[in-house]
Scaffold this active site. Structure first.
Site, short mmCIF file in Angstrom:
data_model
loop_
_atom_site.label_atom_id
_atom_site.label_comp_id
_atom_site.label_asym_id
_atom_site.label_seq_id
_atom_site.Cartn_x
_atom_site.Cartn_y
_atom_site.Cartn_z
N GLU A 74 -3.46 -3.42 3.25
CA GLU A 74 -2.08 -3.86 3.39
C GLU A 74 -1.60 -3.81 4.84
O GLU A 74 -0.85 -4.69 5.29
CB GLU A 74 -1.19 -2.96 2.51
CG GLU A 74 0.22 -3.47 2.28
CD GLU A 74 0.98 -2.58 1.31
OE1 GLU A 74 2.16 -2.34 1.58
OE2 GLU A 74 0.38 -2.13 0.32
N ASP A 75 -2.04 -2.80 5.61
CA ASP A 75 -1.47 -2.56 6.94
C ASP A 75 -2.45 -2.73 8.10
O ASP A 75 -2.06 -2.56 9.25
CB ASP A 75 -0.91 -1.12 7.01
CG ASP A 75 0.22 -0.91 5.99
OD1 ASP A 75 0.92 -1.91 5.68
OD2 ASP A 75 0.39 0.22 5.51
#
Length: 923
Positions: A74-75
């Site tokens: 996600e990051d």
């Protein structure tokens, strides 16, 4: 934290598993390098903390790898493919399950919500691997532990979401320790003052409880019935129970246990021995005993519960468990999910198997999935017994029809009758806790789409929709179209065919449908309600709670001491909060009974569901009634309408006689005045309309016939009034209308014959025995004939072209074309001989008496069911007579007019008494 330090928490893992975790540790540390949290710490501290929480639960290596890398996809640039390549097995699935969906993932679909779709994904994958939810809970726990570094608004949003979703999930997984910590962290943000007071109350309670635990332990040891060691452990009360105790006063009065003691023994036999010891030593509270050893709760929890009353009157809730039960109570499904015996998950949590059907049934509809999740999975449950004495946990607020689907699954579509506690009840009857349900099945399916209104659970809704979906597309289109048209008719919106296809298309896109065909099928399947389509078409720009609804007053009562009922009422209030307009509460301190009166802007179908939900949570409905103001307003409007219709010939004759106006002059002024005013009203209607209307066709022959007839009505009417009194005109006109009505309504033969005799007798007396010249009779007959023909032809046109919502457009076309057809009459007019004030009077008369009554009638018809007024049109004769008495110069009432009027009235009233009375039984 360095690897060596973290490794000290992994002593339960083998060397090879520790090596896998170390590899993930290094990958995560490198991926998040340079990223910082709001606290100023390196971002890697977060996945490391999540892994630490799970390690304390003795998580397996695969779970810890997923925890360390759960935010990497996600990051950071890391992908699921890279992770899958580095760690074979289920690591990819675990990480994908806890990774949030983005807007790009759900596209531009208006019915999808990013946050809810992430939950759907998580719950759906959880059915394959429960560890996904355990990782997510650990992730959320650490986020809440560090929420103090977020902005206040973000803290509040995070806490509300955690309380609404993750606290309930932890409870459903029986992970009591994580649940309690999450709840405490949420309360500290959402209500810090209240939380501080509850903390102090809990500390004081635990101090007193320790002494009680010691006393209980001593009593169990003194009996010498138990060979194995016994533990008596103080368990803190849940925050909401503490709040209830604080608000309701001393436990000895309220009956609520002030202390909770967990008694841990060696095996189940010892559980029952301890239960006997407690009941022999202390008085027990009636109905407090619960046996969850053989019938676990919905979250898989097991144990024996009882409430004892000490010498000082204090209530103590005793929870007797084995060591295994005690561990499960605190760590829940984590006991099973990290080991080889993962098959025990579905056995412990049967509700997990319902998720896929709920998700499938609510595809493309995020909020529908959320509602099903809240009711079926995260809501409170009650116990129901089936015909074979099986015991089921069913969501609180369910109906007996819901219970049938829980008991029988797809076979419930064959249910013909349902019995609760031995008594046959309607399908929508709310379930009682511990009720016995006995369904009776038919050989053939008995399913009706109306069943969707009688169930509350997502499981029952999914089964019904699945069965409805098996019909042919052609049948579904017909059913869906008729259901939507029925709602249009109920809401006075005309016909579906009247509206512009492009505007319908753009409105349907807001609910995720591209065309009406798909909408009809979705309605028939039960995946879409007609009211949702109606809202999208007409009410998008309005307050959803007000549009199309009426004001109702609902009175209910409940007992303040019933916490379950109060909790249920809060849930119902939150669901309908936008519809409340005023709430008044009265409390009787002697009986503990609360009576609530609430004014609500709500539709009739919503009101029925609202009442059912109130009864489902334990409230008693005292009364439901509408406000009287709207009825009074409509009554006054109908009286005005009858007066205007009755005084039309009176004012017309006065105007004609006083100012010597010809029928041609008055006809020309009438239609040009009506064309102007109907044009203005049409522009206003289109400006206020939520949906563009299709244009009426001018190519229909019946339209032109009706226009010519309307012009003939005007000319002959005003010609008649040159020499005829108003009652001489009104009585035949009313009689003709009644003759047409009796034919259309197909009255019984005897009544029909008698009605016609009375009507013609009245007309005969009027023609033979009252002063009425031949020219007046001829022109009146022409007016009556033209009007009767116009009524038949115009109704045919409106039926063929589906004129309902387009009434304003239809009036404008009639008035405008009639006005244009008066142009050939201009050479014969004498309007130039009249002064402006006379012409102004003619315009005012045309608008007030020729136009306004018809606009009022169709306006009222579009807001209220007032078509009954046509059956009582004979009243117009009396209002005409009243007008003649008020304005005698319009014509004197001949004595023989009275029997003629009474005979026509009797002919009008007779069919009303001859109508068959019908009744209808509802389930």
């Amino acid at each position: 934290m360095q690897w060596k330090e973290f490794r000290s928490h992994l002593s339960h893992l083998s060397s090879s598993d520790q090596a896998r975790v170390e590899k993930a540790f290094v990958m995560a540390e490198q991926a998040h390098r340079g990223q910082m949290r709001k606290s100023g710490e390196p971002y890697f501290t977060h996945p490391l903390a999540v892994a630490g929480i799970l390690a304390a639960l003795h998580a397996d290596a695969e779970t810890l790898v997923a925890a360390l890398l759960h935010d990497a996809v996600e990051d950071t640039p890391m992908t699921l493919d890279e992770i899958d390549k580095a760690f074979n097995g289920n690591t990819r699935t675990l990480i994908d399950g806890v990774t949030k969906l983005s807007k790009a993932d759900i596209g531009e679909k208006p019915t999808l919500d990013e946050q809810i779709e992430t939950l759907r994904k998580m719950f759906t994958l959880m059915e394959q691997d429960i560890r996904i939810m355990v990782i997510k809970l650990a992730d959320r726990l650490h986020n809440m532990q560090t929420a103090e570094f977020l902005a206040p608004e973000r803290q509040k949003t995070l806490a509300e979401e955690t309380m609404d979703v993750y606290v309930k999930i932890a409870d459903r997984l029986s992970m009591q320790d994580i649940r309690d910590e999450l709840e405490a962290l949420c309360l500290a943000i959402l209500d810090p003052e209240n939380f501080s007071a509850l903390q102090k109350l809990r500390m004081d309670s635990e101090l007193a409880a320790k002494k009680i635990a010691h006393k209980i332990l001593k009593v169990t040891q003194e009996t010498k019935l138990l060979r194995s060691p016994v533990e008596a452990i103080v368990e803190p009360s849940r925050w909401q129970r503490l709040a209830a105790q604080r608000d309701s006063g001393p436990s000895a009065v309220t009956g609520s246990a002030a202390y909770i003691i967990a008694i841990v023994v060696h095996d189940i036999d010892d559980c029952y021995k301890v239960l006997g010891i407690l009941h022999q030593r202390w008085q027990r509270e009636i109905l407090s005993f619960q046996d969850f050893t053989n019938s676990p709760t919905i979250n898989g929890y097991r144990g024996l519960h009882t409430t004892i009353i000490l010498e000082d009157g204090a209530r103590v809730r005793c929870k007797i468990r084995t060591a295994e039960m005690q561990q499960y109570a605190h760590t829940g499904i984590a006991m099973h999910s990290f080991h080889d015996h993962k098959s025990g998950v579905l056995e412990a949590l049967p509700w997990v198997g319902r998720i896929s059907s709920l998700s499938k049934d609510t595809t493309e509809r995020s909020h529908a999935f959320w509602q099903s999740l809240q009711s079926d999975i995260l809501g409170e449950s009650i116990v129901v017994h089936g015909p074979a004495d099986e015991m089921l946990l069913i969501p609180q607020g369910s109906t007996v029809l819901d219970a049938a689907f829980y008991l029988l699954q797809d076979k419930a579509t064959h249910v013909s009758t349902l019995r609760m506690n031995g008594k046959e009840v309607p399908f929508h009857t709310p379930l009682e806790n511990a009720a016995s349900i006995a369904p009776v099945l038919n050989d053939h399916p008995t399913l009706q789409r109306q069943w969707l209104e009688w169930v509350q659970t997502g499981l029952a809704i999914a089964r019904i929709r699945s069965a409805l979906g098996k019909q042919s597309s052609k049948a579904k289109i017909a059913i869906g179209k008729q259901m939507l048209q029925d709602l249009f008719t109920e809401r006075k919106r005309g016909y579906l065919e009247e509206f512009n296809e492009e505007s319908i298309h753009s409105a349907l896109l807001t609910i995720g449908y591209a065309n009406l065909r798909d909408v009809f099928i979705a309605i028939a399947d039960g995946r879409l309600e007609p009211a949702e389509v109606f809202h999208a078409l007409f009410e998008q720009s309005r307050n959803m709670a007000d549009a199309g609804n009426e004001l109702h007053s609902v009175r209910m009562s409940f007992f303040l001491g019933n916490i379950d009922t109060i909790s249920g009422l809060v849930r119902v209030y939150q669901k309908y909060r936008l519809m409340y307009r005023n709430i008044r509460l009265r409390f009787n301190p002697l009986t503990g009974l609360c009576t609530v009166r609430s004014d609500m802007q709500i539709s009739p179908e919503q009101l029925r569901v609202f009442q059912s939900e109130l009864q489902g949570v334990g409230a008693t409905i005292l009364s439901t009634d509408g406000k009287p103001f709207s009825a009074l307003r409509y009554s006054l409007a109908i009286i005005l309408l009858l007066l205007l219709w009755g005084w039309d010939p009176v004012m017309g004759r006065l105007l004609i006689q006083k100012y010597d106006i010809s029928s041609i002059d008055l006809t020309i002024v009438r239609f040009w005045s009506l064309a102007a005013i109907s044009g203005i009203l049409l522009l206003r209607h289109r400006w206020r309309s939520d949906l563009l209307e299709a244009r009426l066709t001018l190519r229909n022959r019946t339209l032109w016939i009706s226009i010519v007839l309307l012009l003939a009505v005007s000319l002959s009417t005003y010609q008649s009034l040159q020499s005829t009194s108003p009652l001489h005109y009104t009585i035949p006109m009313t009689a003709a209308g009644l003759l047409l009505t009796s034919i259309v309504n197909r009255s019984r033969k005897g009544i029909l014959v008698l009605t016609w005799i009375l009507l013609f007798s009245g007309l005969g007396i009027l023609a033979a025995l009252t002063p009425w010249d031949v020219w007046g009779i001829i022109s009146t007959i022409c007016a009556v004939t033209a009007f009767s023909a116009f009524t038949v032809v115009s109704e045919r046109y409106k039926r063929i072209e589906h004129v309902g919502a387009r009434a304003a457009q239809y009036f404008f076309i009639l008035s405008m074309v009639c006005a244009l057809l008066t142009i050939p009459l201009l050479p014969f007019n004498t309007l130039y001989e009249h002064d402006p004030s006379t012409i102004a009077r003619m315009v005012a008369f045309s608008i007030l008496f020729a136009g306004l009554p018809y606009y009022m009638y169709y306006y009222l018809l579009s807001h209220k069911q007032i078509d009954f007024i046509l059956r009582y049109s004979f009243v117009i004769m009396f209002t005409t007579g009243l007008g003649q008495m008020l304005w005698p110069e319009s014509g004197l009432i001949s004595p023989m007019m009275i029997p003629a009027l009474l005979l026509v009235t009797l002919g009008a009233v007779l069919p009303l008494f001859g109508q068959k009375k019908t009744g209808m039984m509802m389930a």
